[in-house]
Motif scaffolding. Structure first.
Motif, mmCIF file in Angstrom:
data_model
loop_
_atom_site.group_PDB
_atom_site.id
_atom_site.type_symbol
_atom_site.label_atom_id
_atom_site.label_comp_id
_atom_site.label_asym_id
_atom_site.label_seq_id
_atom_site.Cartn_x
_atom_site.Cartn_y
_atom_site.Cartn_z
ATOM 1 N N UNK A 1 0.831 -1.204 0.000
ATOM 2 C CA UNK A 1 0.000 0.000 0.000
ATOM 3 C C UNK A 1 0.867 1.257 0.000
ATOM 4 N N UNK A 2 1.952 1.245 0.762
ATOM 5 C CA UNK A 2 2.850 2.402 0.802
ATOM 6 C C UNK A 2 3.481 2.653 -0.563
ATOM 7 N N UNK A 3 3.908 1.592 -1.245
ATOM 8 C CA UNK A 3 4.482 1.751 -2.584
ATOM 9 C C UNK A 3 3.436 2.256 -3.575
ATOM 10 N N UNK A 4 2.227 1.812 -3.407
ATOM 11 C CA UNK A 4 1.143 2.298 -4.261
ATOM 12 C C UNK A 4 0.973 3.802 -4.086
ATOM 13 N N UNK A 5 0.951 4.266 -2.842
ATOM 14 C CA UNK A 5 0.829 5.703 -2.579
ATOM 15 C C UNK A 5 2.020 6.468 -3.164
ATOM 16 N N UNK A 6 3.218 5.914 -2.991
ATOM 17 C CA UNK A 6 4.415 6.560 -3.530
ATOM 18 C C UNK A 6 4.321 6.686 -5.052
ATOM 19 N N UNK A 7 3.908 5.617 -5.703
ATOM 20 C CA UNK A 7 3.856 5.614 -7.166
ATOM 21 C C UNK A 7 2.754 6.504 -7.724
ATOM 22 N N UNK A 8 1.652 6.613 -7.027
ATOM 23 C CA UNK A 8 0.573 7.503 -7.486
ATOM 24 C C UNK A 8 1.011 8.955 -7.349
ATOM 25 N N UNK A 9 1.660 9.271 -6.245
ATOM 26 C CA UNK A 9 2.164 10.628 -6.051
ATOM 27 C C UNK A 9 1.062 11.665 -6.141
ATOM 28 N N UNK A 10 1.254 12.654 -6.996
ATOM 29 C CA UNK A 10 0.282 13.739 -7.144
ATOM 30 C C UNK A 10 -0.736 13.485 -8.251
ATOM 31 N N UNK A 11 -0.695 12.305 -8.855
ATOM 32 C CA UNK A 11 -1.626 12.000 -9.943
ATOM 33 C C UNK A 11 -3.005 11.632 -9.404
ATOM 34 N N UNK A 12 -3.985 11.785 -10.232
ATOM 35 C CA UNK A 12 -5.332 11.287 -9.949
ATOM 36 C C UNK A 12 -5.622 10.259 -11.024
ATOM 37 N N UNK A 13 -5.887 9.023 -10.620
ATOM 38 C CA UNK A 13 -6.026 7.932 -11.583
ATOM 39 C C UNK A 13 -7.241 7.080 -11.268
ATOM 40 N N UNK A 14 -7.656 6.293 -12.254
ATOM 41 C CA UNK A 14 -8.709 5.306 -12.010
ATOM 42 C C UNK A 14 -8.042 4.024 -11.537
ATOM 43 N N UNK A 15 -8.827 3.167 -10.935
ATOM 44 C CA UNK A 15 -8.303 1.886 -10.466
ATOM 45 C C UNK A 15 -7.709 1.108 -11.637
ATOM 46 N N UNK A 16 -8.360 1.156 -12.778
ATOM 47 C CA UNK A 16 -7.865 0.442 -13.956
ATOM 48 C C UNK A 16 -6.523 0.954 -14.447
ATOM 49 N N UNK A 17 -6.280 2.235 -14.293
ATOM 50 C CA UNK A 17 -5.015 2.825 -14.746
ATOM 51 C C UNK A 17 -3.835 2.441 -13.855
ATOM 52 N N UNK A 18 -4.111 2.025 -12.636
ATOM 53 C CA UNK A 18 -3.023 1.728 -11.696
ATOM 54 C C UNK A 18 -2.058 0.687 -12.262
ATOM 55 N N UNK A 19 -2.588 -0.374 -12.833
ATOM 56 C CA UNK A 19 -1.730 -1.418 -13.393
ATOM 57 C C UNK A 19 -1.150 -1.000 -14.734
ATOM 58 N N UNK A 20 -1.969 -0.407 -15.596
ATOM 59 C CA UNK A 20 -1.471 -0.067 -16.926
ATOM 60 C C UNK A 20 -0.364 0.981 -16.871
ATOM 61 N N UNK A 21 -0.394 1.853 -15.885
ATOM 62 C CA UNK A 21 0.659 2.866 -15.747
ATOM 63 C C UNK A 21 1.837 2.363 -14.915
ATOM 64 N N UNK A 22 1.729 1.143 -14.412
ATOM 65 C CA UNK A 22 2.827 0.569 -13.640
ATOM 66 C C UNK A 22 2.893 1.036 -12.204
ATOM 67 N N UNK A 23 1.813 1.637 -11.681
ATOM 68 C CA UNK A 23 1.799 2.111 -10.297
ATOM 69 C C UNK A 23 1.617 0.971 -9.307
ATOM 70 N N UNK A 24 1.058 -0.131 -9.780
ATOM 71 C CA UNK A 24 0.689 -1.200 -8.854
ATOM 72 C C UNK A 24 1.044 -2.543 -9.466
ATOM 73 N N UNK A 25 1.785 -3.365 -8.731
ATOM 74 C CA UNK A 25 2.232 -4.650 -9.247
ATOM 75 C C UNK A 25 1.510 -5.826 -8.601
ATOM 76 N N UNK A 26 0.661 -5.558 -7.649
ATOM 77 C CA UNK A 26 -0.006 -6.638 -6.922
ATOM 78 C C UNK A 26 -1.195 -7.192 -7.666
ATOM 79 N N UNK A 27 -1.899 -8.098 -7.014
ATOM 80 C CA UNK A 27 -3.024 -8.760 -7.664
ATOM 81 C C UNK A 27 -4.376 -8.294 -7.147
ATOM 82 N N UNK A 28 -4.430 -7.662 -5.974
ATOM 83 C CA UNK A 28 -5.721 -7.302 -5.410
ATOM 84 C C UNK A 28 -5.832 -5.785 -5.255
ATOM 85 N N UNK A 29 -6.036 -5.104 -6.371
ATOM 86 C CA UNK A 29 -6.121 -3.648 -6.375
ATOM 87 C C UNK A 29 -7.297 -3.176 -5.534
ATOM 88 N N UNK A 30 -8.458 -3.789 -5.728
ATOM 89 C CA UNK A 30 -9.678 -3.351 -5.043
ATOM 90 C C UNK A 30 -9.517 -3.368 -3.532
#
Length: 166
Positions: free
Chosen positions: A54-83
């Protein structure tokens, strides 16, 4: 792309495959170690309501505003359970979410002030590590550039392999 057979000897080919498998194992171990490093930093600081993923997810999102679907496509999240992780981050006040005006099915997320604090903690940790790697002679700018360049080439190769499947 080349259609020529490899001119490497069987021994060289076996050594390359062995090296490739070792590199894959190392990448996997490094990712797990990164999570442990982040977890240890948060335990040292007494921040116990958030995990390393979760901390890495917050770090990677930074100041961006994204949809849940964009998290993986933009490489912000590498895990399997985004929801699950998004739900926990919203519940604990690290993130805000809001339905997208255009597509009501989509939810846009952004960090709260509390979430930006976590992002800053992780950023400071990474800055300390970068300085330590360089000051202790573990890795310099050229080494980082070489590793990054090599990993990007592997990423492109794997991406191409996935595209050819479909």
């Amino acid at each position: 792309m080349s259609f020529h057979k490899s001119t490497a000897s069987p021994d060289a080919q076996t050594a390359f495959i062995t090296g490739y498998l070792e590199a894959l194992s190392l990448v996997e171990r490094l990712h797990r170690l990164l999570l442990d490093v982040v977890k240890d930093e948060f335990e040292r600081l007494g921040i116990l309501d958030i995990n390393a993923v979760q901390a890495l997810l917050l770090f990677n999102i930074g100041d961006h505003e994204v949809t849940a679907g964009e998290l993986k496509t933009r490489g912000y999240y590498q895990g399997s359970n985004v929801s699950y992780n998004l739900k926990k981050l919203v519940e604990t006040g690290y993130m805000n979410h809001q339905r997208c005006e255009v597509d009501r099915r989509a939810v846009r997320v952004r960090l709260t002030e509390k979430g930006r604090g976590i992002r800053d903690v992780v950023g400071a940790l990474f800055a300390r590590h970068a300085e330590g790697l360089e000051s202790h002679g573990v890795l310099g700018p050229d080494g980082i550039d070489q590793i990054t360049s090599s990993l990007r080439r592997v990423e492109r190769y794997w991406t191409e392999q996935i595209r050819y499947i479909y």
